[in-house]
Structure formats: structure tokens, C-alpha cells
Scaffold this active site. Structure first.
Site, mmCIF file in Angstrom:
data_model
loop_
_atom_site.group_PDB
_atom_site.id
_atom_site.type_symbol
_atom_site.label_atom_id
_atom_site.label_comp_id
_atom_site.label_asym_id
_atom_site.label_seq_id
_atom_site.Cartn_x
_atom_site.Cartn_y
_atom_site.Cartn_z
ATOM 1 N N SER A 161 3.646 -30.681 22.529
ATOM 2 C CA SER A 161 4.981 -31.251 22.373
ATOM 3 C C SER A 161 6.044 -30.271 22.859
ATOM 4 O O SER A 161 5.865 -29.053 22.773
ATOM 5 C CB SER A 161 5.225 -31.568 20.890
ATOM 6 O OG SER A 161 6.597 -31.824 20.653
ATOM 7 N N TYR A 203 5.802 -29.566 12.313
ATOM 8 C CA TYR A 203 5.214 -30.340 13.411
ATOM 9 C C TYR A 203 5.022 -29.447 14.635
ATOM 10 O O TYR A 203 3.942 -29.414 15.239
ATOM 11 C CB TYR A 203 6.124 -31.529 13.746
ATOM 12 C CG TYR A 203 5.702 -32.272 14.998
ATOM 13 C CD1 TYR A 203 4.525 -33.014 15.023
ATOM 14 C CD2 TYR A 203 6.486 -32.228 16.149
ATOM 15 C CE1 TYR A 203 4.131 -33.691 16.178
ATOM 16 C CE2 TYR A 203 6.101 -32.906 17.304
ATOM 17 C CZ TYR A 203 4.921 -33.634 17.310
ATOM 18 O OH TYR A 203 4.538 -34.298 18.447
#
Length: 341
Positions: free
Chosen positions: A136, A161
Site C-alpha cells: 500500500s 494498517y
């Protein structure tokens, strides 16, 4: 530069197949005659009806097999690999969302760390030719230098995350080093499009409009120093993955990381105005969001901006869909899917 195209004779295992990117990638592979094994646990992080809509479309293809399981169950993962013997694995199953990781950290460790470890172990013991996995853009944290390059320092994540995604990159590197597992990590930049994720801002803004509610914009109302995002249309993401699948890394350590982003960041307010125009065209009437401005949320970053030089060098591809085209496609789909007026 030459790159190898997909081999339709191979078996492709895709985790998170009922997810946004997983669905589009599975469909693209199936359209080219590939055999696809899809795994998904169909969790209720967002509306499961969307996941079943995607699945129903995939199940029209004869060469698609769906398995409802969770990759955090190592025993099941090992059985699936042994039975279906995938040549290529694309791991897109993950608990997504920056803000949700602050509220519910347990699911991120379960899916993004334990689940990914299980996939690595299964690849190790089943002679997989190439593991492609989702990282990501959030791994860049609060980096100020733009555009973000794959060689940048990424040891200061600002959300759990992001930490799990950085961990995935480290784990994949280790398995490549120890077990000669060719692995490619993809740092996605704000993916959007039809049949997307309702937790993403553009989708949420649209939902709010049709519910008669104001939208919340987390930029303090600061238009001069507005948030910038590298919005990347789903078709560009899928083409990037498709091109990389057949080109596993070679070298001493067979592990590479690529950004897949639009390389053209937009101010959040410009993106919102473009969405208003797209919805206006889809509905044939003027659409304006009622806006509330609030402070930036913990874990959010001021800007995301991808350098795509490495991707272009490797497989001769650079994302190209404009937000005008991409958001119009989304708006048309939304109006049709939810039958709104």
C-alpha cells in the site's frame, strides 16, 4: 522493453477474489481463458451484497472456482494449495482501511500478518512460480519528499494498517532470500471505480448525497494546503498487475516492489468537484454536496504521489485514466446499480 504476457495454461490463485481489486483481476484473467481459484472469507467490513454481486459475475465463467475460506486458517490454506497446485498466487486478501485499524487492530494482525504468513508458507512448500501481493502507498507514512519512490525510507508508518503492509514486504523479502520464492509487492495508490469499496471517500460522499446528508472533508477547510491524493482507476491497477504477473523478479534475492499510482496527484477538493460534475451528468441534474470541514484524522497523510518509473521500466506501463473519465464511469455505475434519481 519486452515483457512476458499471461500464460492461459497456468492456474492462478487469487485471495480476496470477492474484493474490489480481486474481482477485476479475476475477471481479466478469466476473459483470457485462464483458470482462476478464488478465495475470500466474505467478511462484513462493508456491504456483503457488493461482494456477492462481484462473485455472481465471476461464477459465470467456467474456469472459475470459488472457495469461501479465511487465509488466517493455515490448515485450510495448505489443503487448497495442495489440491489446486497454483502456478501463480496473487494475495489481495487483507483487512483494508487506515482509520478502521485504530478502532479494531486485532483483525489487521489476523488477516494481514498471520494470513500473509500462511500464504508465504504455502508458496514455500508448493513450488509457486510467482507470488504477487498487495502492499500500500500508506507505507510511505508522512514522507514529505514527492513523488514517492520505491527506494524511499519507509520505516515511519503512521497507522497500524501501514505497519502490517510494511511487514508484508519484509516477510516476502525474507522468504525470497531463504527459499528462492519469486515475489512482487505492489504499493497501490487510492484505487477507485465502479463496484468499488463503500468505505472509500468517493463512494461515501456519493452515499451521503443520496441520503440527504452533508459530507465530511478532513482538511480543516484549508484550500491552499488541501490534501493531495494519487487517485488510480481500477483498470490501470489491473493492467499493471496483469503485466507484472508473468514477469517474476530475477536475481540473488527474487523480490521487487512497485508503485502502481496515477503519477498525477489531485487536490481532494478538485476530486470532489469532478465527482459532483460526473453525478450531475449521470442524473441529468445539478449535484452539489453539502460540506462540513474537519481536522485531518489520525493515520491520514497530507499527500500521496507515486513515482511510476520502475513500473514503466519493467513492463512498459504507466496508469493513464483521468479522474474525469474514471469518476464518470463510477457515477454511471452507481446510479444504475442503486437505481437512484
Amino acid at each position: 522493453m519486452n515483457y512476458k504476457t499471461l500464460d492461459p495454461c497456468k492456474t492462478y490463485l487469487i485471495t480476496g477474489a470477492a474484493g474490489f481489486i480481486g474481482y477485476y483481476l479475476s475477471r481479466k484473467l478469466l476473459e483470457q481463458g485462464c483458470k482462476v481459484i478464488g478465495i475470500d472469507n466474505i467478511n462484513d467490513y462493508y456491504d456483503v451484497n457488493l461482494k456477492y454481486t462481484r462473485l455472481n459475475q465471476l461464477e459465470r465463467y467456467e474456469k472459475f472456482t470459488f472457495i469461501k475460506e479465511d487465509i488466517s486458517n493455515k490448515e485450510i490454506v495448505m489443503i487448497i494449495f495442495k489440491e489446486y497446485k497454483p502456478n501463480v498466487v496473487v494475495n489481495l486478501a487483507a483487512q483494508a482501511g487506515v482509520r478502521y485499524s485504530i478502532e479494531n487492530p486485532d483483525v489487521y494482525i489476523q488477516s494481514n500478518i498471520i494470513g500473509f504468513y500462511n500464504i508465504l508458507e504455502a508458496c514455500r512448500y508448493n513450488t509457486v512460480e510467482h507470488l504477487v501481493y498487495a502492499s500500500s502507498s500508506s507505507v510511505y507514512g508522512a514522507n514529505k519528499k514527492v513523488p514517492f519512490k520505491e527506494t524511499d525510507f519507509v520505516d515511519n508508518p503512521v497507522s497500524l494498517y501501514a505497519s502490517t503492509k510494511k511487514s508484508n514486504e519484509l516477510m516476502a523479502h525474507t522468504y525470497s532470500h531463504l527459499y528462492k520464492l519469486p515475489a512482487t509487492g505492489l504499493r497501490f495508490f487510492t484505487v477507485y471505480g465502479p463496484l468499488g469499496r463503500p468505505d472509500m471517500a468517493y463512494f461515501g460522499f456519493t452515499d451521503k448525497y443520496f441520503s440527504g446528508e452533508p459530507i465530511k472533508i478532513f482538511n480543516n477547510g484549508d484550500f491552499e494546503n488541501d490534501l493531495y491524493r494519487d487517485f488510480t482507476y481500477i483498470d490501470d491497477i489491473v493492467e499493471g498487475i496483469e503485466r507484472l504477473i508473468g514477469n517474476p523478479p530475477i536475481g540473488v534475492v527474487q523480490h521487487k516492489i512497485f508503485n502502481i499510482g496515477n503519477n498525477s496527484p489531485e487536490k481532494l477538493m478538485v476530486f470532489i468537484e469532478t465527482l459532483e460534475i460526473a453525478l450531475s451528468k449521470a442524473l441529468n441534474k445539478e449535484v452539489r454536496f453539502e460540506k462540513i470541514f474537519e481536522p485531518i484524522k489520525p493515520g491520514d497523510v497530507p499527500a500521496t504521489y507515486a513515482s511510476t518509473d520502475l513500473l514503466q521500466e519493467a513492463v512498459n506501463f504507466k496508469p493513464k485514466t483521468s479522474i474525469e473519465e474514471g469518476l464518470q464511469n463510477f457515477a454511471n455505475w452507481y446510479v444504475d446499480y442503486y437505481r437512484v434519481k
